[in-house]
Write a protein that holds these residues in place. Sequence first.
Motif, PDB file in Angstrom:
ATOM      1  N   GLY A 161       1.527 -12.796  30.049  1.00 23.35           N
ATOM      2  CA  GLY A 161       0.085 -13.026  30.372  1.00 23.35           C
ATOM      3  C   GLY A 161      -1.403 -13.499  29.942  1.00 23.35           C
ATOM      4  N   ALA A 162      -1.413 -12.931  28.327  1.00 21.47           N
ATOM      5  CA  ALA A 162      -2.188 -13.030  27.652  1.00 21.47           C
ATOM      6  C   ALA A 162      -3.021 -14.370  27.720  1.00 21.47           C
ATOM      7  CB  ALA A 162      -2.701 -12.085  25.961  1.00 21.47           C
ATOM      8  N   ARG A 163      -4.078 -14.743  28.068  1.00 23.23           N
ATOM      9  CA  ARG A 163      -4.557 -16.269  28.111  1.00 23.23           C
ATOM     10  C   ARG A 163      -5.924 -16.795  27.558  1.00 23.23           C
ATOM     11  NH1 ARG A 163      -0.569 -17.229  29.218  1.00 23.23           N
ATOM     12  NH2 ARG A 163       0.893 -17.758  31.447  1.00 23.23           N
ATOM     13  N   LEU A 164      -6.114 -15.595  25.950  1.00 17.75           N
ATOM     14  CA  LEU A 164      -6.786 -15.485  25.208  1.00 17.75           C
ATOM     15  C   LEU A 164      -6.650 -15.340  23.610  1.00 17.75           C
ATOM     16  CD1 LEU A 164     -10.177 -16.297  25.113  1.00 17.75           C
ATOM     17  CD2 LEU A 164     -11.399 -14.298  25.128  1.00 17.75           C
ATOM     18  N   MET A 165      -7.022 -15.985  22.920  1.00 20.21           N
ATOM     19  CA  MET A 165      -6.737 -15.496  21.654  1.00 20.21           C
ATOM     20  C   MET A 165      -8.046 -15.176  20.390  1.00 20.21           C
ATOM     21  SD  MET A 165      -3.964 -17.026  18.650  1.00 20.21           S
ATOM     22  CE  MET A 165      -3.380 -16.127  17.004  1.00 20.21           C
ATOM     23  N   LEU A 166      -7.975 -14.750  19.364  1.00 24.09           N
ATOM     24  CA  LEU A 166      -9.472 -14.731  18.202  1.00 24.09           C
ATOM     25  C   LEU A 166      -8.489 -15.085  17.235  1.00 24.09           C
ATOM     26  CD1 LEU A 166     -11.371 -11.345  19.173  1.00 24.09           C
ATOM     27  CD2 LEU A 166     -11.183 -14.126  20.156  1.00 24.09           C
ATOM     28  N   LYS A 192       0.966 -24.823  25.833  1.00 22.46           N
ATOM     29  CA  LYS A 192       1.992 -24.456  26.539  1.00 22.46           C
ATOM     30  C   LYS A 192       1.359 -23.633  28.114  1.00 22.46           C
ATOM     31  CE  LYS A 192       7.228 -23.230  26.895  1.00 22.46           C
ATOM     32  NZ  LYS A 192       8.143 -22.277  26.148  1.00 22.46           N
ATOM     33  N   TYR A 193       1.275 -22.515  27.000  1.00 17.17           N
ATOM     34  CA  TYR A 193       0.639 -21.971  28.126  1.00 17.17           C
ATOM     35  C   TYR A 193      -0.966 -21.806  28.258  1.00 17.17           C
ATOM     36  CZ  TYR A 193       4.766 -19.282  26.866  1.00 17.17           C
ATOM     37  OH  TYR A 193       6.505 -19.695  26.346  1.00 17.17           O
ATOM     38  N   GLN A 194      -1.713 -22.412  27.830  1.00 13.93           N
ATOM     39  CA  GLN A 194      -2.544 -22.921  28.408  1.00 13.93           C
ATOM     40  C   GLN A 194      -3.877 -21.050  28.199  1.00 13.93           C
ATOM     41  OE1 GLN A 194      -4.539 -25.165  29.875  1.00 13.93           O
ATOM     42  NE2 GLN A 194      -2.456 -25.788  29.002  1.00 13.93           N
ATOM     43  N   VAL A 195      -3.611 -21.116  27.089  1.00  9.84           N
ATOM     44  CA  VAL A 195      -4.601 -19.785  26.227  1.00  9.84           C
ATOM     45  C   VAL A 195      -5.663 -20.656  25.085  1.00  9.84           C
ATOM     46  CG1 VAL A 195      -4.339 -18.223  24.408  1.00  9.84           C
ATOM     47  CG2 VAL A 195      -2.256 -18.342  25.903  1.00  9.84           C
ATOM     48  N   THR A 196      -6.998 -19.843  25.747  1.00 11.17           N
ATOM     49  CA  THR A 196      -8.065 -20.909  25.376  1.00 11.17           C
ATOM     50  C   THR A 196      -8.344 -19.513  23.589  1.00 11.17           C
ATOM     51  OG1 THR A 196      -9.393 -20.264  27.387  1.00 11.17           O
ATOM     52  CG2 THR A 196     -10.836 -20.443  25.546  1.00 11.17           C
ATOM     53  N   VAL A 197      -8.490 -20.700  23.013  1.00 13.42           N
ATOM     54  CA  VAL A 197      -8.576 -19.766  21.375  1.00 13.42           C
ATOM     55  C   VAL A 197     -10.441 -20.081  20.918  1.00 13.42           C
ATOM     56  CG1 VAL A 197      -8.044 -20.124  19.463  1.00 13.42           C
ATOM     57  CG2 VAL A 197      -6.198 -20.943  20.992  1.00 13.42           C
ATOM     58  N   ILE A 198     -10.266 -18.342  20.523  1.00 14.94           N
ATOM     59  CA  ILE A 198     -11.932 -18.601  19.913  1.00 14.94           C
ATOM     60  C   ILE A 198     -11.498 -18.418  18.386  1.00 14.94           C
ATOM     61  CG2 ILE A 198     -14.217 -17.212  19.924  1.00 14.94           C
ATOM     62  CD1 ILE A 198     -12.745 -18.966  22.970  1.00 14.94           C
ATOM     63  N   SER A 199     -11.848 -19.218  17.862  1.00 11.54           N
ATOM     64  CA  SER A 199     -11.426 -19.768  16.326  1.00 11.54           C
ATOM     65  C   SER A 199     -12.653 -19.647  15.514  1.00 11.54           C
ATOM     66  CB  SER A 199     -11.111 -21.002  15.586  1.00 11.54           C
ATOM     67  OG  SER A 199     -10.145 -21.020  14.488  1.00 11.54           O
ATOM     68  N   ASP A 200     -12.700 -18.305  14.707  1.00 11.68           N
ATOM     69  CA  ASP A 200     -13.549 -17.676  13.903  1.00 11.68           C
ATOM     70  C   ASP A 200     -13.041 -18.294  12.255  1.00 11.68           C
ATOM     71  OD1 ASP A 200     -14.976 -16.718  12.060  1.00 11.68           O
ATOM     72  OD2 ASP A 200     -14.409 -14.336  11.863  1.00 11.68           O
ATOM     73  N   GLU A 201     -14.281 -19.239  11.902  1.00 10.21           N
ATOM     74  CA  GLU A 201     -13.489 -20.477  11.012  1.00 10.21           C
ATOM     75  C   GLU A 201     -14.599 -20.018   9.507  1.00 10.21           C
ATOM     76  OE1 GLU A 201     -12.184 -24.348  11.625  1.00 10.21           O
ATOM     77  OE2 GLU A 201     -10.708 -23.388  13.388  1.00 10.21           O
ATOM     78  N   ILE A 202     -15.517 -18.875   9.673  1.00  8.68           N
ATOM     79  CA  ILE A 202     -16.492 -18.834   9.175  1.00  8.68           C
ATOM     80  C   ILE A 202     -16.270 -18.932   7.466  1.00  8.68           C
ATOM     81  CG2 ILE A 202     -16.506 -16.028   8.760  1.00  8.68           C
ATOM     82  CD1 ILE A 202     -19.232 -15.683   8.870  1.00  8.68           C
ATOM     83  N   HIS A 203     -15.291 -18.644   7.119  1.00  3.54           N
ATOM     84  CA  HIS A 203     -15.067 -18.830   5.423  1.00  3.54           C
ATOM     85  C   HIS A 203     -13.933 -19.944   5.186  1.00  3.54           C
ATOM     86  CE1 HIS A 203     -14.857 -14.603   4.146  1.00  3.54           C
ATOM     87  NE2 HIS A 203     -14.513 -14.485   5.810  1.00  3.54           N
TER      88      HIS A 203
END
Length: 391
Positions: A161-166, A192-203
């Motif tokens: 059920g996780a729908r958000l990923m950092l 596939k699971y409709q997971v929103t991604v918050i992508s920390d790309e500071i590096h």
Amino acid sequence: MSHSFDRLVDRRNTRSYKWDQGEKLFGEPDVLPLWVADMDFPSPPAVKEALIKRAELGLYGYAIRTDGYFEAIVHWFRERHHWELQPGWIADSPSIVTSLSLAVEQFSEPGAAVVIQTPVYYPFYDVIESNGRKVAKNSLLLRNGRFEMDYENLEALFKEGARLMLLCSPHNPGGRVWEREELLKLGELCLKYQVTVISDEIHCDLTFPGHTHTPFASLSAELADMTVTCLAATKTFNLPGLHTSFIVASNASLRRKIENRLKTLSLHMAQHFAQDAVEAAYREGAAWLDDMMAYVKSNLDYAIGFLAENLPQVKPLRPEGTYLLWVDCRGLGLNGKGLKDLMYLRAKVAFNEGSVFGTEGEGWLRINLACPRSILEQALKQFCDAANTAD
């Protein structure tokens, strides 16, 4: 190399978060600090010039953002990362961590699971737990001297059920610059699971030869539509004290949720200094960055060689990016307190103790390599001497 990075700048008594907290944080005022991720290098000359010019106005009223500021960001990411942005996709935020926290608040429900890939930058835990969400660990696999993603476990978390990923890309503290194929495989699961991604790309700008950063949102229009990318010039050009960053989201709905929350908290106004510094860095800092990363690469090679010769019980992971070295010290047979005592009390150095990055980091240390070689040499010598003379 047209820029020199050997010059020592005395940062003590400058209100430095890194240099002026030895007694408070480590119990020793003279600890040599190679911990928090800011550099001991002056920023690019163009940044200093822009800030002096701005300061000389002598009047520090409310400010706005200009088209030139957004154009500088767009040009940088086109030239350095082959990623075509639109100015309207960009929204300023005081910091990456601010953006992460607001994203957790806006894109998940209280009590929901938020996926992180551990060990990882410790504020990832804070922004999840302080918002009343649950950390869902997708622990990275250590294979052949580098971290790899555990896709099977990741899919299990999504199924639950996780729908958000950092996402941390490049990875801190492990130094992985995720390959395009790895990110595509991750993206397939997110779609596939409709997971929103918050992508920390500071590096993202801090990669070594042979390794190319791929912005997660650049992989496809479908993935861009479910991604908020968190970016900043602050890590690249050593500007963290200016407290400025930005998000990129082509999905207007995602972007507006962040923008509206920033406005609600009155965090949306431009700063008097920050935007000028960022624009100058992106327009005129490329040569400085290339020279700086070449210097850090030489520091990296030196550190790995010195540790292998003088303290072979510890095993560093060779990073593909960032200026951070993740070192396996489990061979010393010390627990977290033992490592801290070794660093702070005997060696008089401060690296990051690994457990703050998660339980997977117990027995590890993170060393900041973005300093003049003389500082790195001194710190490593003190650490190795102390470890080799331990009772």
